[in-house]
Design a protein around this motif. Sequence first.
Motif, short mmCIF file in Angstrom:
data_model
loop_
_atom_site.label_atom_id
_atom_site.label_comp_id
_atom_site.label_asym_id
_atom_site.label_seq_id
_atom_site.Cartn_x
_atom_site.Cartn_y
_atom_site.Cartn_z
N THR A 8 0.84 -1.18 0.00
CA THR A 8 0.00 0.00 0.00
C THR A 8 0.88 1.24 0.00
O THR A 8 2.03 1.18 0.47
CB THR A 8 -0.90 0.01 1.24
N PRO A 9 0.40 2.36 -0.51
CA PRO A 9 1.25 3.55 -0.56
C PRO A 9 1.91 3.92 0.78
O PRO A 9 3.12 4.17 0.81
CB PRO A 9 0.30 4.65 -1.06
N PRO A 10 1.17 3.92 1.91
CA PRO A 10 1.86 4.29 3.15
C PRO A 10 2.91 3.28 3.59
O PRO A 10 3.94 3.67 4.16
CB PRO A 10 0.72 4.40 4.18
N PHE A 34 -5.46 -5.53 -2.14
CA PHE A 34 -5.91 -4.34 -1.42
C PHE A 34 -6.76 -3.42 -2.30
O PHE A 34 -7.76 -2.86 -1.83
CB PHE A 34 -4.69 -3.57 -0.88
N ASP A 35 -6.39 -3.26 -3.56
CA ASP A 35 -7.09 -2.33 -4.44
C ASP A 35 -7.98 -3.02 -5.47
O ASP A 35 -8.42 -2.40 -6.45
CB ASP A 35 -6.08 -1.43 -5.17
N ALA A 36 -8.27 -4.31 -5.26
CA ALA A 36 -9.17 -5.00 -6.18
C ALA A 36 -10.56 -4.38 -6.13
O ALA A 36 -11.02 -3.90 -5.08
CB ALA A 36 -9.25 -6.48 -5.83
N TYR A 93 0.51 -8.65 5.65
CA TYR A 93 0.68 -8.38 4.22
C TYR A 93 -0.25 -9.23 3.37
O TYR A 93 -0.49 -8.92 2.20
CB TYR A 93 2.13 -8.58 3.79
N LYS A 94 -0.78 -10.32 3.91
CA LYS A 94 -1.62 -11.20 3.11
C LYS A 94 -3.03 -10.67 2.89
O LYS A 94 -3.78 -11.24 2.09
CB LYS A 94 -1.68 -12.60 3.74
N TRP A 95 -3.41 -9.62 3.62
CA TRP A 95 -4.77 -9.14 3.39
C TRP A 95 -4.94 -7.66 3.73
O TRP A 95 -5.58 -6.93 2.98
CB TRP A 95 -5.77 -9.99 4.18
N LEU A 99 0.41 2.17 8.22
CA LEU A 99 -0.79 1.56 7.66
C LEU A 99 -2.03 1.86 8.49
O LEU A 99 -3.04 2.34 7.97
CB LEU A 99 -0.58 0.04 7.56
N ILE A 100 -1.96 1.56 9.78
CA ILE A 100 -3.14 1.69 10.63
C ILE A 100 -3.54 3.15 10.77
O ILE A 100 -4.74 3.49 10.76
CB ILE A 100 -2.89 1.02 11.99
#
Length: 470
Positions: free
Chosen positions: A85-87, A448-450, A294-296, A355-356
Amino acid sequence: MNWDDFAKWGAKFADWAKSYHETIRDRPVRAQVAPGEVFNALPVTPPDTGTDMEEIFADFERIVMPGITHWQHPRFFAYFPTNATPPTVLADYMIANLSAQCMLWQTSPAATEMETRVLDWLRQGMGLPEGFHGVIQDSASGATLAAVLTMREKALGWAGNIEGLPGQKPLRIYASSEVHTSIDRAIWISGIGQDNLIRIPIAGAQRGMDPAALDAAIRADLDAGMVPAGVILCVGGTGTGATDPIADCIAVAKKHGLYVHVDAAWAGNAMICPEFRPLWDGVEHADSLVFNPYKWIGGQFDGSVHFVRSPEDLTRTLAISPEYLKTHGKDGIINYSEWSVPLGRRFRALKLWFLIRSYGLDGLRGRIRNHVAWSRELHDRLAREPDFEIVTPPMWSLWTFRYAPEGAEDLDALNLRLVNAINDDGRIYLTQTRVDGALAIRFQAGHFDATREDVMMAYDVICEIARGLR
């Protein structure tokens, strides 16, 4: 390269990354190169003089990129994704830039204290009780190895590290046939031995361990003079999403005084959504568990979250403190290298913090709920097709199917042809598994972006290519 050049190229790399993710749907998901193609494009001998970055980057595009399978592709439905993810990409940039060796509190207090706090955020978000304490391991394999070593030491009265295993009674570890092969490796590396990993039969739609069979296996080993050491339970196995009846299996294990580790590497992410937690009822009584953010939820490989009920047992198993690793004059500190097999540690907590804070738990929950809903919608559509059969039902966003047109004789060969043809086509990426010995095709949604459109495209591709095989 100097730091002025670095700044210039850093901006170019950021622009490249933005373009890569914006146009990734135009690329085939799986690398389309032939074996040896990349290897043969690389010079046989190393360069004696430096190369300009323009040339290096041009070769990166020419040589490397054709050989990349795009794990960040929204139509990557194979294995489980390694979401960037970008962050977290920016956080990883800062981790590399700082290049801190975070093995001890004193070698970077911020890394240690952030790890403690951020993992407690995740503990709360997953509904786990306060008795659990977290540590970031390199991978779920590393966490499972640490758990197996702890099982070994407890069962041997903490003598294994000192005396070794020769002369000891055989130790026994229990798991179903659905657990990940990282469990086998942990058994090998720990010295317990493959023959002492006892496979317990599965039962029911969730393909989970049979608690009665677990109890019978433990009793049989006790009667034979062996030493039961621990049980490894599965929540969301890689093949079919298999999930053990956690509460019932833990009750059996605790009756015999055994350590219990829960491998929830993928599905543990879903437990930030309260509605999915009934699938691991009783997990609060486990001794340890692991999941891979990282898996979800976009936590960026590498880094696995390992929760333990007794850090003292873990550090008694793994800690070693020569004088040069001691921190004098400070009380109440944690040295996370004593919780892990490797001594060296990256500042992985920074990725989770970025992320969070960027998405919030609600933002992450929304993505998981979408993936589950879209995957089940796809399942329902394919189930209505007469030439297809559902092999295992959805577990979260994972299910399996088989192409079985009337008159087909060798379904294993046919479905292997199908999955290979789908992956050669490039629009989506799937992998196969075996269910009760027969080949089946896996589907899981988790990028993540699906979008819903990405997931539904799988229906068109699967049906089109399957019928083209006739």
